[in-house]
Design an enzyme around this catalytic site. Structure first.
Site, short mmCIF file in Angstrom:
data_model
loop_
_atom_site.label_atom_id
_atom_site.label_comp_id
_atom_site.label_asym_id
_atom_site.label_seq_id
_atom_site.Cartn_x
_atom_site.Cartn_y
_atom_site.Cartn_z
N CYS A 1 0.83 -1.21 0.00
CA CYS A 1 0.00 0.00 0.00
C CYS A 1 0.87 1.27 0.00
O CYS A 1 1.61 1.52 0.95
CB CYS A 1 -0.90 -0.06 1.24
SG CYS A 1 -1.70 1.48 1.69
N CYS B 1 0.21 3.71 2.85
CA CYS B 1 0.72 3.11 4.09
C CYS B 1 2.22 3.38 4.23
O CYS B 1 2.72 3.66 5.32
CB CYS B 1 0.48 1.59 4.10
SG CYS B 1 -1.25 1.12 4.04
#
Length: 104
Positions: free
Chosen positions: A30, A33
């Site tokens: 991600c 992230c």
């Protein structure tokens, strides 16, 4: 220091914690992230002894992701006294997270 959280230690480290806990639900693939990772690490270092900071890889801990209805990542959940008190989805400001933990 960030804690690596999973089903085995979640209750001990988060639910039974006497300190507020910031939990970062993330995945290695991600992009947002990865943007949050250094911010979460800074918070962990700055608040050591005042709050706990942990990370949960949603791919490896799907049971916890489902239990806490994690639909998008990154999701940051703040726990106090074993209860969820606040949830943030997406990239967030470091100061906003620190203030929400209530340690400043």
């Amino acid at each position: 220091m960030e804690l690596k959280l999973d089903s085995n230690n979640f209750e001990k480290e988060v639910i039974n914690s006497e300190q507020p806990v910031l939990v970062d639900f993330y995945a290695d693939w991600c992009g947002p992230c990865k943007m949050m990772a250094p911010i979460v690490e800074e918070i962990a270092n700055e608040l050591e002894g005042k709050a706990k900071v942990g990370k949960i890889n949603v791919d490896e801990n799907q049971d916890l992701a489902m239990k806490y209805n994690i639909m998008s990542i990154p999701t940051i959940v703040i726990f106090k006294n074993g209860e969820e008190t606040k949830r943030f989805v997406g990239v967030r400001d470091k100061q906003e997270l620190i203030e929400t933990l209530g340690t400043v």
